[in-house]
Design an enzyme around this catalytic site. Structure first.
Site, PDB file in Angstrom:
ATOM      1  N   LYS A   1       1.119   4.127  -2.969  1.00  0.00           N
ATOM      2  CA  LYS A   1       0.746   5.528  -2.779  1.00  0.00           C
ATOM      3  C   LYS A   1       1.936   6.458  -3.040  1.00  0.00           C
ATOM      4  O   LYS A   1       1.747   7.594  -3.497  1.00  0.00           O
ATOM      5  CB  LYS A   1       0.183   5.741  -1.375  1.00  0.00           C
TER       6      LYS A   1
ATOM      7  N   TYR B   1       0.826  -1.208   0.000  1.00  0.00           N
ATOM      8  CA  TYR B   1       0.000   0.000   0.000  1.00  0.00           C
ATOM      9  C   TYR B   1       0.860   1.257   0.000  1.00  0.00           C
ATOM     10  O   TYR B   1       0.644   2.176  -0.802  1.00  0.00           O
ATOM     11  CB  TYR B   1      -0.930  -0.008   1.217  1.00  0.00           C
TER      12      TYR B   1
END
Length: 257
Positions: free
Chosen positions: A159, A155
């Site tokens: 990002k 994750y």
């Protein structure tokens, strides 16, 4: 800063991941300031629920942003619409595990949605903006792309990639009059974070409450932000003349290092 109604009123905005959470809040905020909103997501029922909150001006379109053919079909279906605002919000949290325990398919799934999905939507909807010499793209990144978050490597890496995509794309299309920016929320209160805290508690042998307390302890306000706050920040980005290639940190003061 210009009034939101003057900036977004009468324009058509496309919001991905609009069936719930941040996407729903952003769509409601844009519609509240007079935008016609196209609600995009993989499942029709949640989109219909969001549309019901907005009213008859909302339009729904199912799409898997990670699938090039699906995104192209979305663009073809909206060829008659002048999409001048794109909010790339669709994203998934991915696994909660140490990197050595993350499976390749889990890694690929996170990047497919969070990064490739952003790229594909930009690729499909930027050309008309460039031809008109105007438009706005807001990518929803995360403060987790700017600081360590153990157990969430796919994750956080995805990002960080969104942040890199945003700054570089801004320099590619800015000269043509298209603004590209990002908003980086901190932990957002809601079902998604509740699930993450449960996973983290299981991984570390603590309780969900302890996992949450440890997570928000690094925020100056000692709390999570709300979906409505993120939506307000997204609209504010659109109202700031000259803002391009910027990232707005909306994290309740979460330490970004």
């Amino acid at each position: 800063m210009r009034a939101a109604e003057d900036v977004v009123g009468g324009r058509t905005a496309l919001v991905t991941g609009a069936g719930n959470g941040l996407g729903r809040a952003i769509a409601l905020a844009l519609a509240g300031h007079g935008a016609r909103v196209v609600l995009v997501g993989r499942q029709e029922d949640p989109l219909r629920q969001t549309a019901a909150l907005i009213g008859p001006t909302a339009r729904i379109a199912t799409c898997d942003v990670a699938d090039p053919a699906s995104v192209q079909a979305l663009a073809d279906g909206l060829a008659g619409e002048e999409i001048s605002i794109v909010v790339n919000n669709a994203g998934i949290a991915g696994p909660v595990a140490d990197l050595t325990e993350v499976q390749p398919h889990e890694w690929d799934e996170v990047f497919a949605v969070n990064v490739r999905g952003t790229y594909l939507v930009c690729r499909a909807f930027l050309p008309p903006m460039l031809a008109r010499g105007a438009g706005d793209v807001v990518n929803i990144a995360s403060v987790s792309g700017k600081r360590p978050l153990p157990g969430r490597t796919p994750y956080t890496a995805s990002k960080m990639a969104v942040l890199g995509l945003t700054t570089t794309l801004a320099h590619e299309v800015g000269p043509a009059g298209v603004m590209v920016n990002s908003v980086s929320p901190g932990p957002v209160a809601g079902d998604r974070m509740t699930r993450n805290f449960a996973r983290e508690a299981q991984r570390t042998g603590t309780s969900p409450a302890q996992a949450e307390e440890q997570f928000v302890a690094r925020a100056a306000l000692r709390r999570m932000v709300t979906a409505e706050e993120v939506a307000t920040a997204t609209v504010a980005v659109l109202c700031m003349p000259g803002l391009c290639g910027a990232d707005i940190d909306l994290s309740a003061g979460m330490v970004a290092r």
